[in-house]
Design an enzyme around this catalytic site. Sequence first.
Site, short mmCIF file in Angstrom:
data_model
loop_
_atom_site.label_atom_id
_atom_site.label_comp_id
_atom_site.label_asym_id
_atom_site.label_seq_id
_atom_site.Cartn_x
_atom_site.Cartn_y
_atom_site.Cartn_z
N GLU A 28 22.95 57.17 -5.51
CA GLU A 28 22.14 55.95 -5.53
C GLU A 28 22.79 54.85 -4.69
O GLU A 28 23.10 53.77 -5.20
CB GLU A 28 21.97 55.45 -6.97
CG GLU A 28 21.38 56.47 -7.92
CD GLU A 28 21.56 56.08 -9.38
OE1 GLU A 28 22.16 55.03 -9.69
OE2 GLU A 28 21.10 56.86 -10.24
N ARG A 36 25.02 35.25 -2.46
CA ARG A 36 26.25 36.00 -2.75
C ARG A 36 27.52 35.14 -2.76
O ARG A 36 28.36 35.31 -3.64
CB ARG A 36 26.41 37.19 -1.79
CG ARG A 36 25.26 38.19 -1.85
CD ARG A 36 25.60 39.52 -1.22
NE ARG A 36 26.63 40.23 -1.97
CZ ARG A 36 27.90 40.19 -1.72
NH1 ARG A 36 28.34 39.54 -0.68
NH2 ARG A 36 28.75 40.81 -2.48
N GLY A 52 27.64 52.49 -5.26
CA GLY A 52 28.87 51.72 -5.40
C GLY A 52 29.82 51.70 -4.22
O GLY A 52 30.78 50.92 -4.22
N GLY A 90 23.17 51.72 -2.34
CA GLY A 90 22.36 50.58 -1.93
C GLY A 90 23.05 49.89 -0.77
O GLY A 90 22.73 50.09 0.40
N ARG A 91 24.09 49.13 -1.11
CA ARG A 91 24.82 48.32 -0.13
C ARG A 91 25.29 49.12 1.08
O ARG A 91 25.20 48.66 2.21
CB ARG A 91 26.02 47.70 -0.84
CG ARG A 91 26.76 46.66 -0.03
CD ARG A 91 28.09 46.27 -0.70
NE ARG A 91 28.00 46.11 -2.13
CZ ARG A 91 27.88 44.94 -2.77
NH1 ARG A 91 27.81 43.82 -2.09
NH2 ARG A 91 27.83 44.88 -4.09
N TYR A 148 29.14 35.43 -6.41
CA TYR A 148 30.25 36.39 -6.54
C TYR A 148 31.44 36.02 -5.67
O TYR A 148 32.29 36.88 -5.40
CB TYR A 148 29.83 37.80 -6.08
CG TYR A 148 28.49 38.26 -6.53
CD1 TYR A 148 28.28 38.64 -7.85
CD2 TYR A 148 27.43 38.32 -5.63
CE1 TYR A 148 27.03 39.09 -8.26
CE2 TYR A 148 26.18 38.77 -6.04
CZ TYR A 148 25.99 39.15 -7.35
OH TYR A 148 24.76 39.58 -7.74
N CYS A 180 20.71 21.08 -3.49
CA CYS A 180 21.45 20.06 -4.23
C CYS A 180 22.35 20.67 -5.29
O CYS A 180 22.10 20.56 -6.50
CB CYS A 180 20.47 19.07 -4.84
SG CYS A 180 19.45 18.34 -3.57
N GLU A 181 23.36 21.35 -4.88
CA GLU A 181 24.35 21.99 -5.75
C GLU A 181 25.65 22.07 -4.98
O GLU A 181 25.66 22.46 -3.81
CB GLU A 181 23.95 23.45 -6.04
CG GLU A 181 22.66 23.66 -6.77
CD GLU A 181 22.85 23.94 -8.24
OE1 GLU A 181 24.01 24.04 -8.71
OE2 GLU A 181 21.83 24.06 -8.92
N1 LLP Z 1 22.79 52.49 -9.24
C1 LLP Z 1 22.77 51.59 -10.24
C2 LLP Z 1 22.46 52.04 -11.59
C3 LLP Z 1 23.07 50.25 -9.97
O1 LLP Z 1 23.07 49.36 -10.96
C4 LLP Z 1 23.36 49.83 -8.65
C5 LLP Z 1 23.66 48.43 -8.33
C6 LLP Z 1 23.34 50.81 -7.63
C7 LLP Z 1 23.07 52.13 -7.97
C8 LLP Z 1 23.63 50.48 -6.19
O2 LLP Z 1 24.93 50.05 -6.02
P1 LLP Z 1 25.51 49.81 -4.53
O3 LLP Z 1 25.55 51.15 -3.84
O4 LLP Z 1 24.61 48.86 -3.85
O5 LLP Z 1 26.86 49.24 -4.76
N2 LLP Z 1 24.08 41.75 -6.27
C9 LLP Z 1 25.43 42.28 -6.23
C10 LLP Z 1 25.45 43.77 -6.44
C11 LLP Z 1 24.77 44.21 -7.70
C12 LLP Z 1 24.74 45.70 -7.86
C13 LLP Z 1 23.83 46.09 -8.97
N3 LLP Z 1 23.69 47.49 -9.19
C14 LLP Z 1 26.08 41.87 -4.92
O6 LLP Z 1 25.45 41.17 -4.12
O7 LLP Z 1 27.25 42.17 -4.70
#
Ligand code: LLP
Length: 430
Positions: A286, A325, A238, A288-289, A329, A357-358
Site C-alpha cells: 500500500e 505538512r 510507509g 502512497g508517498r 509534522y 493568520c496563524e
Molecule cells: N496504508 C495505511 C493503512 C496507511 O494508513 C497509510 C498512510 C498508507 C498505507 C500509506 O503510507 P505511505 O506509503 O504514504 O507512507 N499525512 C502524513 C502521512 C500520513 C500517512 C497516513 N497513512 C504526511 O504528510 O506525512
Amino acid sequence: MHHFSYRNGQLCCDGVGLTALAEKHGTPLYVYSAATIRENFRRLDRALEGIDHRICFAMKANSNLAVLDLLSREGAGFDIVSGGELFRVLKAGGRADTCTFAGVGKTREEIELAIREGVYSFNVESEAELEFINEVAGALGRRAPVALRVNPDVDAQTHKYISTGKSHNKFGIGIDRILGVYEQAAKLPHLVLRGIQTHIGSQILETKPFVEALEKLVPVATELKARYGIEFFSIGGGVGIVYHEALASGQADWWKRAEDKRIGFEDYAAAVRPLLAGLGLKILLEPGRSLVGNAGVLLATVLYVKRTPAKTFVVTDAGMNDLIRPALYEGHHEIVPLREPASGAPRGPVDVVGPVCESGDFFAQDRDLPELAAGERIALLSAGAYGFVMASNYNTRRLPAEVLVDGDQADLVRERQSWDDLVRGEKIPG
Ligand code: LLP
C-alpha cells in the site's frame, strides 16, 4: 528519480517550463510529473518480480482522478479509506475488486457501498467493526471479505503523528490477541476471512522496522492460512522519500545522493523478499508517498519581502491551507526559485511564510535561500504526496489548481476553485 530540473535557467517538469504554467494557471499551483509516477510504480513492481503481488496505491496521498487513472492503467489497485475514495476510484475507471478498504471508523453507508461494489477486502481494525460489518453484510444478504489489521508493536522510527504500529496507537488489533479475534471472526456467518494486513507508519527511512514487523507476522500469517485458507497478506506502505536536497543540478547526482539517504524500492524488496517468498500468499503493498511524493511540486509567487530587525519574511501567495505538512509534522520541503539563481548570487536566511493568520503558517524558518523579490515564483518540492489532498478552505481561501505534465503535454486536471465554490451549499436561514 524525478523529472524536475533546471533547463536553460528555468525549472522544468520534463519538457514543460514551470513559469509558463504558473503564468497560464496562476498560483498556488500543484504540478505533477506523470513520468515520475509511472517510473516509481514500475520500479517497485519490478523489484517485486517473482513474488505474487499487487500494488494498491494508498490514494489518500494523492487522489486526483488523473493520477488514479494513470496508476490504474499501470495495473495498480487502491488502498481506500472512505466511501469518497471508492467513489473516486470508480469515477477514474478503476475497479472496486482491486481495492482494500482500511480505516478505524467505517460507517454503515460506506460499508454498504463497498459491499455492493465488491471491494477485494475490508481491512478491519477492531472486534466491534467486525461485528458491524457482519451485520451490514447480513442485512444485504451478502458475505463481506475481511482481513484483520494487526498492530505488531514495532517502532517505525518516524514522526509521532505518522507512526501507527506501536501498541499505544489507535490502529489495528494487538498481535498478542490476533488469533483469538480471528477465531471470533470465523464464527460470524456473513464474513469471509480473506487475509491479514499491517501498516507500521509512514516516511520510514530504513528497512529494519519493516523486517521486524514481518518477522513477527509471518508465523501468524502461516497459521491463518492453515486454519482459514486466507489468500493475501498486505504489508502496508510507509517507504519514505527524500525531502532534503531534493533537487540538484545533475539528476544523476541527485539520484545517487537520494539513494544514500532513503531505502530504494530494491532495498525494500530485498529485505522483505526472504520473509515472504515461501508463504504462498498474495502480497499486497500500500505505498502512497513513495509513488507520488517526489512527483509533485507546489508553485507559489512571492507577494512581499518583509524585513524586520529580527528576521526577513518572504510572504508567498501559498499558505498552510495549501500545503500543511510543515505546520503539522514539521515537514521539510525544499524551496527553489523557478528562475535558476546565478552561481554566487546573494543568499541569506529567511522565513518563507503564507498569508494565513496563524504563526504556524510557514514553509521554512531561517532557511538559507537565494535572495527573492516580490513577483518572483518559487517551487516547494516533494509536494506530490499529502499536499493537495490535505488542503483546506481555511481563511476562505480557494483550493489550488492541479496540472499533470506528461512529456511535453501539460493538462489542467483540477480547476482552481471559484469564489462561488467557496459558498456552495451554504444558506442564510429565513
Ligand atoms: N496504508 C495505511 C493503512 C496507511 O494508513 C497509510 C498512510 C498508507 C498505507 C500509506 O503510507 P505511505 O506509503 O504514504 O507512507 N499525512 C502524513 C502521512 C500520513 C500517512 C497516513 N497513512 C504526511 O504528510 O506525512
